[in-house]
Design a protein around this motif. Structure first.
Motif, short mmCIF file in Angstrom:
data_model
loop_
_atom_site.label_atom_id
_atom_site.label_comp_id
_atom_site.label_asym_id
_atom_site.label_seq_id
_atom_site.Cartn_x
_atom_site.Cartn_y
_atom_site.Cartn_z
N GLU A 62 0.78 -1.17 0.13
CA GLU A 62 0.13 -0.04 -0.03
C GLU A 62 0.52 1.49 0.21
OE1 GLU A 62 -2.39 -0.58 2.93
OE2 GLU A 62 -3.94 -1.94 2.55
N VAL A 63 2.07 1.14 0.63
CA VAL A 63 3.02 2.68 0.93
C VAL A 63 3.55 2.72 -1.04
CG1 VAL A 63 5.04 3.25 1.87
CG2 VAL A 63 3.24 2.41 3.26
N LEU A 64 3.49 1.53 -1.37
CA LEU A 64 4.14 1.94 -2.55
C LEU A 64 3.84 1.63 -3.49
CD1 LEU A 64 7.04 -1.61 -2.53
CD2 LEU A 64 7.68 1.11 -2.25
N GLU A 65 2.36 1.63 -3.32
CA GLU A 65 1.45 2.09 -4.37
C GLU A 65 0.52 3.19 -4.20
OE1 GLU A 65 -3.82 1.75 -4.88
OE2 GLU A 65 -2.68 -0.02 -3.47
N HIS A 66 1.42 4.07 -2.70
CA HIS A 66 0.93 5.72 -3.23
C HIS A 66 2.50 6.40 -2.68
CE1 HIS A 66 -3.78 4.93 -2.65
NE2 HIS A 66 -3.23 3.97 -1.94
N ARG A 67 3.21 5.98 -3.07
CA ARG A 67 4.35 6.25 -2.74
C ARG A 67 4.78 7.82 -4.05
NH1 ARG A 67 9.89 4.84 -5.67
NH2 ARG A 67 8.50 3.98 -6.76
N LEU A 68 4.29 7.47 -5.02
CA LEU A 68 4.60 8.83 -5.72
C LEU A 68 3.45 9.77 -5.88
CD1 LEU A 68 5.09 6.57 -9.27
CD2 LEU A 68 6.43 8.33 -7.99
N HIS A 69 2.44 9.86 -5.43
CA HIS A 69 1.63 10.58 -4.84
C HIS A 69 2.39 11.38 -3.74
CE1 HIS A 69 -2.34 12.71 -3.40
NE2 HIS A 69 -1.43 12.10 -2.15
N LEU A 70 2.72 10.37 -2.04
CA LEU A 70 3.39 10.94 -1.46
C LEU A 70 4.64 12.29 -2.13
CD1 LEU A 70 2.95 8.21 0.93
CD2 LEU A 70 2.05 10.14 1.31
N TYR A 71 4.92 11.42 -3.14
CA TYR A 71 6.70 12.52 -3.45
C TYR A 71 6.07 13.64 -4.09
CZ TYR A 71 10.09 8.69 -2.90
OH TYR A 71 11.18 7.91 -3.09
N PRO B 181 -7.23 -2.36 9.27
CA PRO B 181 -7.13 -2.35 8.02
C PRO B 181 -7.33 -0.48 8.62
CG PRO B 181 -9.35 -2.83 8.51
CD PRO B 181 -8.07 -3.26 10.37
N VAL B 182 -6.51 0.40 7.48
CA VAL B 182 -7.35 2.03 7.73
C VAL B 182 -7.95 1.80 6.25
CG1 VAL B 182 -5.91 4.27 6.46
CG2 VAL B 182 -4.74 2.45 8.19
N ALA B 183 -9.20 2.74 6.23
CA ALA B 183 -10.24 2.78 5.56
C ALA B 183 -9.71 3.53 4.17
CB ALA B 183 -11.66 3.32 6.48
N HIS B 184 -8.83 4.57 4.50
CA HIS B 184 -8.98 5.15 2.62
C HIS B 184 -7.19 5.22 3.37
CE1 HIS B 184 -12.96 6.16 2.62
NE2 HIS B 184 -13.30 6.70 3.61
N LEU C 185 -1.78 8.11 4.37
CA LEU C 185 -0.63 8.32 4.24
C LEU C 185 0.06 10.10 3.98
CD1 LEU C 185 0.57 5.51 1.50
CD2 LEU C 185 0.80 5.49 4.36
N THR C 186 -0.87 10.60 3.22
CA THR C 186 -0.97 11.97 3.04
C THR C 186 -0.51 12.89 4.56
OG1 THR C 186 -1.95 11.78 0.63
CG2 THR C 186 -2.14 13.61 1.55
N THR C 187 -1.64 12.72 5.33
CA THR C 187 -2.31 13.27 6.82
C THR C 187 -0.85 12.69 7.03
OG1 THR C 187 -4.27 12.94 7.03
CG2 THR C 187 -3.33 13.22 8.69
N MET C 188 -0.11 11.58 7.44
CA MET C 188 1.17 11.28 7.97
C MET C 188 1.94 11.83 7.32
SD MET C 188 0.74 7.16 9.13
CE MET C 188 2.02 7.29 9.45
#
Length: 181
Positions: free
Chosen positions: A8-17, A49-52, A57-60
């Motif tokens: 899940e972290v890898l899936e959203h990694r580019l968005h976080l970058y 589990p985390v719902a969204h 991840l963005t908030t973190m």
């Protein structure tokens, strides 16, 4: 569960970058923050589990970035405070500091009154601390000619100091007193 969290972290990694870069984080900081967020997210996922995921991840990432910025500010303030403490611990009074400033200003005025060659030799030799051969090369003179100009400049400065007692510097164009009505 851990593998799923890493995925899940890898899936959203580019968005976080992209989000971190848009908030002004430097590239090396982005790498560090994404790593921290990844580790914290994996620890959080162990509890359930985390719902969204993306929003979480963005908030973190935002909170970690804000902590980083705040920590950097505190480090800078501590450094400035330590420098101020060192200045205050010095045994020199304000009078000495003002006198040193006045003496330096007086010297600069006297150097400015020298001939162009003498002034240049003094500036290169003493203010820029260049060795004799570099001064000679820059001024396109022989080393002996530079020595002669330096000796004459120093003699002239001594004469200028002997001529007049130290007087307060006259106001410059930037610091002139307002005309009286």
């Amino acid at each position: 569960m851990t593998k799923q969290a890493f995925a899940e972290v890898l899936e959203h990694r580019l968005h976080l970058y992209k989000a971190l870069r848009s908030w002004g984080a430097a590239r090396h900081v982005v790498e560090d923050i994404v790593s921290v967020v990844g580790v914290r997210y994996v620890q959080r996922r162990r509890t359930g589990p985390v719902a969204h995921v993306r929003a979480y991840l963005t908030t973190m990432a935002r909170n970690t970035f804000l902590d980083h910025v705040e920590g950097s500010r505190k480090e800078a303030l501590v450094g400035e405070t330590q420098e101020l403490d060192l200045l205050l611990e010095q045994e020199r009074s304000v009078d000495y500091i003002v006198a040193d400033t006045f003496a330096a200003e007086e010297l600069m005025l006297k150097i400015a009154s020298l001939s162009p060659k003498m002034r240049k030799v003094i500036e290169l030799s003493f203010l820029k601390e260049l060795p004799l051969l570099k001064v000679a090369a820059e001024m396109q003179m022989t080393p002996n000619a530079v020595r002669r100009h330096r000796v004459r400049a120093i003699q002239r400065l001594r004469e200028l100091y002997d001529q007049a007692p130290m007087e307060p510097a006259r106001p410059t164009a930037l610091h002139r007193e307002a005309p009286r009505p």
